[in-house]
Design an enzyme around this catalytic site. Structure first.
Site, short mmCIF file in Angstrom:
data_model
loop_
_atom_site.label_atom_id
_atom_site.label_comp_id
_atom_site.label_asym_id
_atom_site.label_seq_id
_atom_site.Cartn_x
_atom_site.Cartn_y
_atom_site.Cartn_z
N CYS A 189 -3.16 -0.52 0.95
CA CYS A 189 -4.15 -1.59 1.00
C CYS A 189 -4.19 -2.42 -0.28
O CYS A 189 -4.50 -3.60 -0.23
CB CYS A 189 -5.54 -1.00 1.26
SG CYS A 189 -5.71 -0.17 2.84
N PRO A 242 -9.27 11.59 11.51
CA PRO A 242 -8.06 11.03 10.89
C PRO A 242 -7.21 10.36 11.95
O PRO A 242 -7.34 10.64 13.14
CB PRO A 242 -7.37 12.27 10.32
CG PRO A 242 -7.78 13.38 11.23
CD PRO A 242 -9.18 13.03 11.70
N GLU A 269 -1.99 -10.58 6.06
CA GLU A 269 -1.50 -9.33 5.47
C GLU A 269 -0.28 -8.85 6.23
O GLU A 269 -0.30 -8.72 7.45
CB GLU A 269 -2.60 -8.27 5.51
CG GLU A 269 -2.22 -6.95 4.86
CD GLU A 269 -3.35 -5.94 4.91
OE1 GLU A 269 -3.47 -5.15 3.96
OE2 GLU A 269 -4.11 -5.94 5.90
N GLU A 305 -13.45 -0.21 3.77
CA GLU A 305 -12.34 -0.77 3.01
C GLU A 305 -11.35 -1.32 4.02
O GLU A 305 -10.79 -0.59 4.84
CB GLU A 305 -11.65 0.26 2.13
CG GLU A 305 -10.62 -0.40 1.21
CD GLU A 305 -9.64 0.54 0.57
OE1 GLU A 305 -8.47 0.55 1.00
OE2 GLU A 305 -10.04 1.26 -0.35
#
Length: 536
Positions: free
Chosen positions: A308, A202, A406, A274
């Site tokens: 996202c 993580p 983005e 992803e």
């Protein structure tokens, strides 16, 4: 070296001291208890993680070395053999128990996610509910999805063919900071129920949330050692994740995803990614402007836009653009910002100084290139060190960075259109293809527009939650937004190897002794023509 995992006492800690200066947060002792669940870190200095709400320290995290990460894979590989032999129905029962624990213990999870990621509490609940939905779906359906499948053999009756699914082995999972609980559940739980072991890295910033879910999974019955968590920077242990995994699952930036794909491709093992998005929303001319504006607020500003699948571009038909924009700006300005661990906030904080710097730079650059700021456009330090006002722009030109790049923050641009074909073309005019949204009264027409959008998920009269929460359908990106899918049957089967087995009886698939090959070919040709007419 692997740290010793403390036995779970079954007692829930109270919620009173503070971590990172946030009243009501889990205690420092509780944070340290979770950290001890991590593997490795004996040879590296720990890193200090701070709360986005206050800038104060939340935890000291051990940092694994490359050797320690590889040792975690070796240990997981040894444990996986016994785990794969556990019936899938029993593995399902563990997920069902985990589902129940998630909902029962959600208060601590909500606190952790808020303290680590800076989210509003409702956005933190999205993570709890999303994790529970994943546990429930795979807890109910995995045995059916993984069951041996019969198929038509080459010669009816005489050829029996079927397909088996075997776990791949040890899955490497790299999860980001923005959805630390839900994305851990979405990627780790199907890998486990498929019979694999998992080694997860993580992000340091939100590691406690992943460690908390790990604790609950073992309390639900997951054997120790099947799911290992290693903490560290990608530059230190990323190669181990890419080189030791039998399948790699990554969520993060497009550049990093491409680098990992190159590493994994050289080993001829699989991966799913992803990655980034520049997600569009199209408001059709028959839409209710007020309802669409309310939906857009959630679609754009949940988790402060650090999602996202959040919307960053809105295309509104000119016939309702003024009414929509007025309603959207008013609803945006009404959003409450707060750093409290309760439901007093509609929007939380950005998570890091780098996020704040990037969002500020994008808005300043757009303004310098002629964009008009309708609301927001500035930090909110009086609320907390990393808060940024929810921002709505118009007149954004292609010269601005945020036109195509983005932003990953609470910033959205509004554009007008007159022809639906033009709106679809502009929505698709991006290197990304993760999520999209369509708003309308005529849902049949809206679904037709949705089918024309080049995005892995498209929501009609919703921003992202309809597909995000529908765990039975796949989720993932097209183009540079990723490769592969999570959720649904595909999100489980990707963690398996397909094996076909055919048993042939009686008739051989070559000429009998003494039969001329030409006679055999003629006979088989006639049989194939006849077989085509039979239902199979």
């Amino acid at each position: 070296m692997t740290s010793t995992t403390p036995a779970h006492t079954g007692q829930q800690s109270s919620r009173p001291s503070t971590v990172g200066g946030v009243v009501g947060a889990p205690s420092a002792a509780r944070a340290a208890q979770l950290v001890r669940r991590a593997t490795g870190g004996a040879d590296n200095a720990p890193v200090e993680i701070t709360s986005p709400f206050t800038g104060l320290i939340t935890a000291e995290l051990p940092q694994a070395t490359d050797a320690e990460a590889r040792a975690a894979f070796a240990a997981a590989r040894n444990a996986q053999r016994a785990w794969a032999a556990v019936p899938v129905t029993e593995r399902q029962r563990i997920l069902i128990r985990l589902h129940d624990l998630l909902l029962e213990r959600q208060d601590e999870a909500l606190d952790l996610v808020q303290v680590e990621a800076g989210k509003a509490r409702m956005d933190a609940f999205d993570e709890v509910s999303g994790s529970a939905l994943v546990a429930a779906y795979y807890g109910k359906h995995s045995a059916r999805i993984l069951a041996p499948r019969r198929a038509a053999g080459v010669i009816p009756v005489l050829t029996k063919a079927g397909e088996l699914r075997h776990p791949k082995g040890v899955i490497g999972v790299i999860t980001p900071w923005n959805y630390p609980l839900a994305l851990t559940a979405m990627d780790v739980l199907p890998a486990l129920v498929a019979g694999n072991a998992v080694v997860q890295k993580p992000d340091n910033q939100t590691a406690l949330s992943a460690l908390w879910l790990h604790e609950l999974a073992e309390e639900a019955g997951l054997p120790a050692g099947i799911w290992q968590i290693v903490l560290g920077r990608g530059s230190a242990i990323g190669d181990a994740l890419a080189e030791e995994s039998d399948y790699l699952c990554f969520t993060g930036s497009t550049p990093t995803g491409k680098r990992l794909a190159e590493q994994v491709a050289g080993r001829l093992t699989g991966y799913s990614l992803e990655l980034g998005g520049k997600n569009p929303m199209i408001v059709l001319p028959d839409a209710n402007p007020a309802k669409a504006a309310a939906g857009a607020v959630t679609a754009c500003f949940s988790s402060a836009g650090q999602l996202c699948v959040s919307v960053e571009r809105i295309y509104v038909h000119e016939s309702i653009r003024e009414e929509f924009t007025k309603a959207f700006v008013a609803k945006t300005e009404a959003l409450r910002l707060s750093a409290k661990l309760d439901h007093s906030a509609d929007m939380g904080s950005l998570t890091s100084e780098s996020q704040l710097a990037n969002v500020s730079a994008h808005v300043d650059d757009a303004r310098a290139n002629g964009a008009t700021v309708l609301t927001g456009g500035h930090p909110r330090p009086e609320v907390g060190p990393l808060f940024y006002a929810p921002t709505v722009l118009t007149d954004v030109t292609p010269a601005a960075k945020l036109f195509a790049e983005e932003t990953f923050g609470p910033v959205v641009s509004i554009y007008g259109y007159t022809e639906i074909d033009d709106a679809v073309d502009r929505a698709n005019d991006t290197v990304y293809g993760l999520n999209a949204s369509v708003w309308c009264r005529d849902t049949r027409a809206g679904a037709a527009v949705a089918a024309r959008l080049k995005a892995g998920t498209v929501n009609v009269n919703e921003g992202y939650a309809a597909t995000f929460g529908s765990v039975g359908v796949p989720m993932g990106g097209m183009k540079e937004s990723g490769f592969g899918r999570r959720n649904g049957a595909e999100g489980l089967l990707k963690y398996t190897e397909a094996q076909s087995i055919a048993v042939q009886r009686g008739l051989k698939l070559r000429p009998f002794r003494g039969m001329p090959p030409k006679v055999w070919v003629k006979s088989m040709t006639s049989s194939m023509k006849a077989l085509r007419r039979l239902p199979r």
